[in-house]
Design an enzyme around this catalytic site. Structure first.
Site: not given
Length: 413
Positions: A154, A180, A191, A277, A408, A413
């Site tokens: 992702t 992942k 996660t 991230e 994040n 969006t």
């Protein structure tokens, strides 16, 4: 010296496994978003799942399946929609996807394991998923690990895969894995999705025990942002295609296999933390001197998960006081006069007393680690001792950068 060697092939390196990955139109980006892993024969299956009370349909589905039947033939994973917090319709979608795949593979639905990743609250685009299944099955290959690893990504920047080989009873035995994870990473389970294959024969109870212990030493020791996801799943299949004698009891062969399984899981866990991230470096926290290993692991997790520690690492600030503070709030009792803290090659506290160190050199160590140019490549090493016990543990994380917030803030969006 390790009893195994790294080999190419990832998830399909063990005998009797094929994999595929493709773009099924589930992601708006058009990137690969559907992965399939299949064992040629029914394989012993084990799983470890998120402890979040809000769980994706696939998590509840697989927990029920593995409680009723500790074997599987295939793992189907979609990316793009988490199918979590989607109510009864999300559950029906999970059942429908398993049923559709089982008919095409000519195996019982109970032999299908499911995983999903993506935006919480969004159902799987089931029509597109089902339409892609025939092509996905046709694409199954013994060299399909790379495609599968990319299809489960992702916000990941890179695919994550590993394969190791050892020798049991004079025959090669292999374990491969893909994973992942990049954000919403925190213990229990972090996660993440991780899929492991093995060609040894192992009893179901023993295989589950091995996997649970491996998870505690790997995926439950990583953190990126302190958020535990709704979809975290770790699956491990063992199909016996190496033709080695079945491992049914604890012993030397079981220990050797579990050590290799743990190494695969640690490699994948570190790859997830490294790819956090917005991260610029991997953070490794080694804790020793605790009364037991779990206490040491708890302290290590707390330090690795501290937003203040992570921010300091990103700012290249050797602020060891934040490390001390995080160690002290971990919920593990120790005498602060025994506390010792090191950052890379620099000793910063010993016997509870601050130690003189070259701040400019420590700052350079952090900068060079971020550039992947220091002794441990991209890893910032923090070592902590809290006493004189035999307990030790390691946790992995990453620094906390501006980009984490940007990623994040714009996720849906």
């Amino acid at each position: 010296m390790a009893d195994w060697q790294e080999i190419p092939g990832g998830i399909t390196a063990p005998k009797g496994y094929r994999a595929a990955g493709m773009a099924a139109g589930l992601k708006p980006s058009g990137l690969p978003d559907l992965a399939l892993i299949v064992s040629d024969v029914e394989a012993i299956a084990a799983g470890v799942f998120t402890t979040n009370q809000v769980r994706a349909a696939c998590v509840d589905y697989c927990r029920q399946r593995l409680q009723a039947k500790s074997s599987a033939r295939a793992i189907l994973c979609n990316a793009g929609q988490a199918n979590a917090a989607t109510g009864t319709q999300g559950w029906e979608d999970a059942l429908d996807s398993a049923q559709s795949l089982s008919q095409l593979l000519h195996v019982p639905p109970e032999s299908i394991l499911l995983a999903s990743t993506g935006v919480i609250g969004q159902r799987i685009k089931l029509d597109k998923l089902k339409a892609a299944l025939p092509q996905m099955i046709a694409a199954l290959s013994e060299t399909g690990s790379e495609a599968a690893a990319r299809a489960i990504m992702t916000t990941d920047l890179v695919p994550k895969a590993i394969a190791l080989e050892t020798v049991l009873h004079d025959r090669p035995v292999r374990i491969g894995g893909i994973a992942k994870g990049s954000g919403m990473i925190h213990p229990n389970m972090a996660t993440m999705l991780a899929f492991v294959t093995c060609d040894a024969a192992v009893s179901p109870h023993l295989w589950q025990q091995m996997l649970s212990r491996a998870a505690d030493r790997s995926f439950n020791q990583i953190t990126v942002d302190g958020d535990t996801s709704t979809n975290d799943s770790l699956f491990a299949l063992a199909n016996g295609e190496s033709r080695t004698p079945a491992i049914t009891e604890p012993g030397t062969e079981a220990d050797k296999l579990e050590a290799m399984l743990t190494e695969v899981c640690i490699y994948l866990a570190k790859a997830i933390a490294r790819d956090g991230e917005g991260a610029t470096c991997l953070l490794e926290v080694q804790v020793s001197g605790a009364v037991d290993d779990e206490s040491a692991r708890r302290v290590a997790r707390t330090i690795a998960g501290s937003s203040l520690v992570k921010s300091a690492i990103f700012g290249r600030d050797p602020n060891w006081g934040r490390i001390a503070g995080a160690a002290g709030r971990a919920g593990v009792s120790f005498d602060q006069n025994d506390l010792q803290i090191g950052l890379g090659p620099f000793l910063m506290m010993q016997n509870g007393q601050p130690q003189p160190f070259d701040r400019a050199a420590a700052n350079a160590y952090l900068k060079q680690a971020a550039e992947g140019a220091y002794l441990r490549e991209d890893t910032v090493l923090i070592t902590v001792s809290i006493g004189h016990g035999h307990g030790s543990g390691t946790a992995w994380g990453c620094d906390l950068s501006y980009d984490y917030v940007k990623i994040n803030a714009e996720y849906t969006t």
